[in-house]
Design an enzyme around this catalytic site. Structure first.
Site, PDB file in Angstrom:
ATOM      1  N   ASN A 136       0.777   1.683   4.642  1.00 15.66           N
ATOM      2  CA  ASN A 136      -0.596   1.291   5.010  1.00 15.66           C
ATOM      3  C   ASN A 136      -1.212   0.383   3.940  1.00 15.66           C
ATOM      4  O   ASN A 136      -2.408   0.125   3.975  1.00 15.66           O
ATOM      5  CB  ASN A 136      -1.469   2.538   5.237  1.00 15.66           C
ATOM      6  CG  ASN A 136      -1.575   3.414   3.991  1.00 15.66           C
ATOM      7  OD1 ASN A 136      -1.063   3.059   2.923  1.00 15.66           O
ATOM      8  ND2 ASN A 136      -2.242   4.544   4.126  1.00 15.66           N
ATOM      9  N   HIS A 138      -1.306   1.066   0.695  1.00 18.11           N
ATOM     10  CA  HIS A 138      -1.868   1.748  -0.476  1.00 18.11           C
ATOM     11  C   HIS A 138      -1.093   1.388  -1.742  1.00 18.11           C
ATOM     12  O   HIS A 138       0.098   1.087  -1.698  1.00 18.11           O
ATOM     13  CB  HIS A 138      -1.984   3.263  -0.270  1.00 18.11           C
ATOM     14  CG  HIS A 138      -0.724   4.052  -0.309  1.00 18.11           C
ATOM     15  ND1 HIS A 138      -0.592   5.258   0.333  1.00 18.11           N
ATOM     16  CD2 HIS A 138       0.465   3.837  -0.911  1.00 18.11           C
ATOM     17  CE1 HIS A 138       0.615   5.741   0.117  1.00 18.11           C
ATOM     18  NE2 HIS A 138       1.277   4.891  -0.633  1.00 18.11           N
ATOM     19  N   GLU A 143      -6.041   4.533  -0.801  1.00 14.81           N
ATOM     20  CA  GLU A 143      -5.784   4.386   0.624  1.00 14.81           C
ATOM     21  C   GLU A 143      -6.728   3.349   1.227  1.00 14.81           C
ATOM     22  O   GLU A 143      -7.738   2.988   0.605  1.00 14.81           O
ATOM     23  CB  GLU A 143      -6.027   5.742   1.316  1.00 14.81           C
ATOM     24  CG  GLU A 143      -5.198   6.887   0.747  1.00 14.81           C
ATOM     25  CD  GLU A 143      -3.754   6.898   1.235  1.00 14.81           C
ATOM     26  OE1 GLU A 143      -3.290   5.888   1.802  1.00 14.81           O
ATOM     27  OE2 GLU A 143      -3.090   7.929   1.051  1.00 14.81           O
TER      28      GLU A 143
END
Ligand code: PGA
Length: 243
Positions: A136, A138, A143
């Site tokens: 994602n 990160h 995050e």
């Protein structure tokens, strides 16, 4: 950004290890920011081999890790301290007191984050930060979010990260829900950033992070604004980049 395209994971690992060991050879008391995950394991193996071959001396080096799960003892086999000991630190001639990982069992996690940020500043900052990249986007445990976190802080893991990491635990329920992580600002303050990626499953996020807009929804995209980033990735991971 400098991009080093390699043919394989092994070659990626060798190139990344070469960059990290050259950093220490040129500046023996370098502060290396280190990362966990499956991607850096080969890099660490090659760093160990370089030290055993007498090509590098870590006795004056300092390491600061990106992150740690909240609540796991350093002796827990899924803690990031344990990972670092097994995969690198036990096998090189670094002084134990020069190796740092946020303390996930600290009584007060906010105070621990402030202590860790001050520790890094006390060393004069990070000379070279090694990073992997999550699916994602990160980096560390930063995050996707509405803003970029400036300093070391406590985070709640997203479901996507819990799902990605549950393979290492007996069940998803055993994955800690919180972690301590350097902030995006901490990472961006590193003098040099070295990011590694391997495999087709990283192709989409690498192109979103480095060929798309800079947004906290893709935390690694901020690295487009860092003045000294080297990306070492194999051809499968770079499939979305212009050839
Ligand atoms: P991986 O994790 O190296 O296991 O793919 C990277 C990350 O989540 O930062």
């Amino acid at each position: 950004m400098k991009i080093i395209r390699t043919a394989s994971y092994e070659e990626m690992s060798g190139r990344a290890a070469g960059i990290l060991t050259a950093q220490v050879a040129l500046k023996p008391n370098s502060v290396l920011g280190l990362a966990t995950g499956s991607t850096p394991i080969g890099t660490y193996k090659q760093m160990i081999a370089a030290q055993k071959a007498g090509l590098v001396d870590f006795s004056a080096a300092v390491t600061v890790n990106l992150d740690e799960y909240a609540g796991l003892e350093p002796t827990h086999d899924q803690s990031y301290r344990w990972f670092m000991q097994q995969n690198l630190l036990n096998h090189i001639n670094i002084l134990p007191q020069n190796t740092h990982v946020p303390q996930g069992t600290a009584a007060n996690l906010d105070e621990e984050c402030a202590r860790y940020e001050a520790l890094i500043a006390g060393y004069g900052g990070i000379d070279m930060q090694l990073l992997g990249i999550g699916h994602n986007g990160h980096i560390g445990f930063n995050e996707p979010d509405d803003c970029f976190a400036p300093i070391t802080h406590k985070v709640s893991l997203t479901q996507s990260t819990i799902n990605a990491n549950k393979r290492f635990f007996e069940s998803a329920d055993d994955v800690p829900r919180q972690a301590l992580t350097m902030g995006i600002g901490t990472i961006m303050a590193a003098k040099k950033v070295l990011i590694i990626a391997s495999g087709a499953e990283k192709a989409d996020i690498l192109s979103r992070a480095f060929c798309g807009p800079v947004t906290p929804q893709v935390p690694a995209s901020i690295l487009q604004f860092h003045p000294d980033v080297t990306l070492v990735a194999d051809a499968d991971a770079l499939a979305g980049f212009p050839q």
